[in-house]
Write a protein that holds these residues in place. Structure first.
Motif, mmCIF file in Angstrom:
data_model
loop_
_atom_site.group_PDB
_atom_site.id
_atom_site.type_symbol
_atom_site.label_atom_id
_atom_site.label_comp_id
_atom_site.label_asym_id
_atom_site.label_seq_id
_atom_site.Cartn_x
_atom_site.Cartn_y
_atom_site.Cartn_z
ATOM 1 N N SER A 63 110.162 11.867 137.636
ATOM 2 C CA SER A 63 110.027 13.275 137.988
ATOM 3 C C SER A 63 108.709 13.817 137.439
ATOM 4 C CB SER A 63 111.183 14.077 137.396
ATOM 5 O OG SER A 63 111.078 14.138 135.973
ATOM 6 N N SER A 64 108.304 14.995 137.917
ATOM 7 C CA SER A 64 107.036 15.573 137.465
ATOM 8 C C SER A 64 107.006 15.762 135.954
ATOM 9 C CB SER A 64 106.787 16.907 138.172
ATOM 10 O OG SER A 64 106.559 16.705 139.546
ATOM 11 N N GLN A 65 108.101 16.241 135.369
ATOM 12 C CA GLN A 65 108.141 16.412 133.911
ATOM 13 C C GLN A 65 108.063 15.066 133.204
ATOM 14 O OE1 GLN A 65 108.258 19.590 132.324
ATOM 15 N NE2 GLN A 65 107.574 18.280 130.635
ATOM 16 N N GLU A 66 108.753 14.082 133.734
ATOM 17 C CA GLU A 66 108.716 12.743 133.134
ATOM 18 C C GLU A 66 107.326 12.121 133.261
ATOM 19 O OE1 GLU A 66 113.322 11.274 133.866
ATOM 20 O OE2 GLU A 66 111.827 11.055 135.471
ATOM 21 N N ILE A 67 106.642 12.387 134.371
ATOM 22 C CA ILE A 67 105.291 11.836 134.575
ATOM 23 C C ILE A 67 104.345 12.341 133.496
ATOM 24 C CG2 ILE A 67 103.262 11.929 136.082
ATOM 25 C CD1 ILE A 67 105.224 11.931 138.464
ATOM 26 N N ILE A 68 104.320 13.656 133.269
ATOM 27 C CA ILE A 68 103.367 14.191 132.289
ATOM 28 C C ILE A 68 103.766 13.789 130.872
ATOM 29 C CG2 ILE A 68 104.471 16.467 132.054
ATOM 30 C CD1 ILE A 68 100.666 15.640 132.133
ATOM 31 N N GLU A 69 105.057 13.689 130.593
ATOM 32 C CA GLU A 69 105.484 13.255 129.258
ATOM 33 C C GLU A 69 105.072 11.808 129.005
ATOM 34 O OE1 GLU A 69 106.497 15.176 127.025
ATOM 35 O OE2 GLU A 69 107.554 16.861 127.938
ATOM 36 N N SER A 118 89.431 18.421 113.947
ATOM 37 C CA SER A 118 88.309 17.685 113.370
ATOM 38 C C SER A 118 88.199 16.381 114.139
ATOM 39 C CB SER A 118 88.535 17.411 111.873
ATOM 40 O OG SER A 118 89.552 16.431 111.706
ATOM 41 N N ALA A 119 87.221 15.537 113.764
ATOM 42 C CA ALA A 119 87.119 14.233 114.416
ATOM 43 C C ALA A 119 88.333 13.373 114.128
ATOM 44 C CB ALA A 119 85.844 13.520 113.958
ATOM 45 N N SER A 120 89.020 13.636 113.040
ATOM 46 C CA SER A 120 90.151 12.815 112.623
ATOM 47 C C SER A 120 91.490 13.359 113.094
ATOM 48 C CB SER A 120 90.179 12.696 111.089
ATOM 49 O OG SER A 120 88.987 12.122 110.604
ATOM 50 N N ASP A 121 91.571 14.661 113.334
ATOM 51 C CA ASP A 121 92.848 15.282 113.662
ATOM 52 C C ASP A 121 92.722 16.166 114.898
ATOM 53 O OD1 ASP A 121 94.827 14.694 111.285
ATOM 54 O OD2 ASP A 121 92.863 15.095 110.390
ATOM 55 N N ASN A 122 93.545 15.857 115.894
ATOM 56 C CA ASN A 122 93.608 16.645 117.129
ATOM 57 C C ASN A 122 95.060 16.951 117.448
ATOM 58 O OD1 ASN A 122 90.981 15.086 119.226
ATOM 59 N ND2 ASN A 122 90.834 16.137 117.284
ATOM 60 N N ASP A 123 95.263 18.044 118.179
ATOM 61 C CA ASP A 123 96.545 18.277 118.834
ATOM 62 C C ASP A 123 96.365 17.898 120.307
ATOM 63 O OD1 ASP A 123 97.897 19.185 116.576
ATOM 64 O OD2 ASP A 123 97.192 21.238 116.869
ATOM 65 N N TRP A 124 97.369 17.249 120.876
ATOM 66 C CA TRP A 124 97.202 16.612 122.180
ATOM 67 C C TRP A 124 98.412 16.884 123.064
ATOM 68 C CZ3 TRP A 124 93.506 14.647 124.981
ATOM 69 C CH2 TRP A 124 93.752 13.685 125.955
ATOM 70 N N ALA A 125 98.149 17.334 124.275
ATOM 71 C CA ALA A 125 99.214 17.604 125.239
ATOM 72 C C ALA A 125 98.624 17.478 126.643
ATOM 73 C CB ALA A 125 99.813 18.994 125.012
ATOM 74 N N GLY A 126 99.430 17.788 127.651
ATOM 75 C CA GLY A 126 98.936 17.704 129.023
ATOM 76 C C GLY A 126 99.731 18.602 129.947
ATOM 77 N N MET A 127 99.159 18.842 131.116
ATOM 78 C CA MET A 127 99.793 19.665 132.138
ATOM 79 C C MET A 127 99.678 18.989 133.494
ATOM 80 S SD MET A 127 98.722 23.356 133.696
ATOM 81 C CE MET A 127 97.814 22.488 134.986
ATOM 82 N N LEU A 128 100.725 19.090 134.291
ATOM 83 C CA LEU A 128 100.713 18.550 135.646
ATOM 84 C C LEU A 128 101.076 19.659 136.623
ATOM 85 C CD1 LEU A 128 100.532 16.057 137.555
ATOM 86 C CD2 LEU A 128 103.004 15.770 137.206
ATOM 87 N N TYR A 129 100.260 19.809 137.658
ATOM 88 C CA TYR A 129 100.527 20.742 138.749
ATOM 89 C C TYR A 129 100.784 19.914 139.998
ATOM 90 C CZ TYR A 129 99.591 24.316 142.339
ATOM 91 O OH TYR A 129 99.677 25.169 143.429
ATOM 92 N N ASP A 130 101.949 20.094 140.612
ATOM 93 C CA ASP A 130 102.299 19.271 141.774
ATOM 94 C C ASP A 130 102.216 20.030 143.090
ATOM 95 O OD1 ASP A 130 104.520 20.921 141.743
ATOM 96 O OD2 ASP A 130 105.978 19.331 141.346
ATOM 97 N N GLY A 131 101.452 21.130 143.081
ATOM 98 C CA GLY A 131 101.304 21.937 144.288
ATOM 99 C C GLY A 131 102.291 23.075 144.378
ATOM 100 N N GLU A 132 103.335 23.001 143.561
ATOM 101 C CA GLU A 132 104.344 24.057 143.543
ATOM 102 C C GLU A 132 104.578 24.587 142.126
ATOM 103 O OE1 GLU A 132 107.923 22.710 145.368
ATOM 104 O OE2 GLU A 132 106.994 22.341 147.328
#
Length: 340
Positions: free
Chosen positions: A296-302, A247-261
């Motif tokens: 690190s890539s994992q730390e960057i996206i976190e 809804s406008a008030s509630d979202n689930d939020w995450a992200g993904m990073l692709y580093d070429g590999e």
């Protein structure tokens, strides 16, 4: 200390108090914000040397806009002064099943009527490590597309890394206009930031098996989107925000990073939203900081996703958090308990 340059439009934001509708009463909150300015503030809060470039009038409203950045320690020394207007946007914050509404009043703003001669990019990029802009800025007009191109060329000549958040805005230009301009500008970009809609709107690249309105996200589809973007333009990294809108008030939020590999997915946060404007910009600021900090890539996206999650709890465009707060959340402490 790394030096990051961002370039775009700084606007006056007028919004009813709280979750009131437009003119439900006779008051409006006046603040400032804009995609690249929001990123500049985040980076200054993280202790980076953050320089923001735009064009603003010399009058009192233009000066107030500049001062809103100076408050956070953003370097405003390369802002060109001139023109007649500060762009405005009106925001009605949504709640529950009523979505937010954004109305632009930015025609003939100082930056929209700027020319290439207004900016000395060789001087601006002296000592810089990173340059960031968004797809909102070239959407202001063909002249601003050319200014962005000049900036990218100058940044490349000095070995400056370039990031771009695609940030498609249908109220500013058509998909055809966006595709033509961004196809040219993305040739210079090293790090691309997108969301579940921008890649489709700008380049026709779509995540299969995903329903952003029904809350269903397909991780494999986003891997495909990131790889297609990287293959098309040679991006070193592609970062994609993953928002499931309940809804406008509630979202689930995450992200993904692709580093070429490899592909890296962050943990997911359930957000009860106070103000979502600037959420993507805070993600970009977090991504740039974490990259330059050597994470690190994992730390960057976190870090980027945690920074953005915190922004959704803060009124206004600017993300008012520091590194320790972001790292605490990224490390798993999202309890929200009182700190004593």
């Amino acid at each position: 200390m790394a030096k990051i340059v961002t370039f775009g439009e700084l606007m006056l934001r007028l919004a009813p108090n709280g979750y009131y509708r437009f003119f439900q009463n006779d008051q409006m909150q006046a603040t400032f914000g804009g995609g690249e300015a929001n990123v500049a503030v985040s980076l200054a809060n993280y202790g980076m040397d953050s320089l923001y470039v735009t064009k603003l009038p010399k009058h009192a409203i233009g000066e107030a806009a500049v001062n809103s950045l100076r408050y956070f320690g953003v370097d405003t020394s390369k802002i060109t002064r001139g023109g007649d207007r500060v762009g405005i946007y009106f925001l009605e914050k949504g709640a529950s099943q009523r979505g937010s509404v954004c109305i632009y009043d930015r025609a003939h703003s100082a930056i929209q009527e700027a020319s290439k001669e207004d900016f000395d990019w060789d001087d601006i990029f002296e000592g810089a490590d990173w340059f960031h802009f968004t797809g909102i800025t070239p959407a202001l007009g063909e002249n601003v597309v050319e200014i962005c191109k000049e900036a990218c060329k100058a940044a490349k000549a000095k070995g400056v890394k370039i990031s771009c958040d695609l940030n498609y805005r249908g109220k500013l230009w058509t998909r055809e206009q966006a595709r033509k301009a961004m196809t040219e500008l993305c040739k210079y970009v090293d790090v691309c930031i997108s969301n579940e809609e921008d890649a489709k709107d700008v380049f026709g690249i779509e995540a299969e098996g995903t329903d952003i309105y029904g809350g269903k996200l397909n991780h494999e589809g986003y891997k495909s989107v990131a790889k297609q973007l990287a293959d098309k333009f040679g991006f070193e990294k592609v970062a994609i925000t993953l928002r499931s809108s309940i809804s406008a008030s509630d979202n689930d939020w995450a992200g993904m990073l692709y580093d070429g590999e490899d592909y890296y997915f962050s943990k997911s946060y359930h957000l009860h939203i106070v103000d979502r404007v600037g959420g993507g910009d805070s993600f970009g600021g977090g991504l740039i900081y974490a990259t330059l900090a050597g994470k690190s890539s994992q730390e960057i996206i976190e870090f980027a996703v945690a920074a953005s999650a915190l922004k959704h709890s803060i009124e206004g465009d600017y993300n008012r958090v520091g590194v320790s707060e972001v790292e605490k959340l990224a490390g798993g402490d999202g309890s929200g308990r009182v700190q004593r």
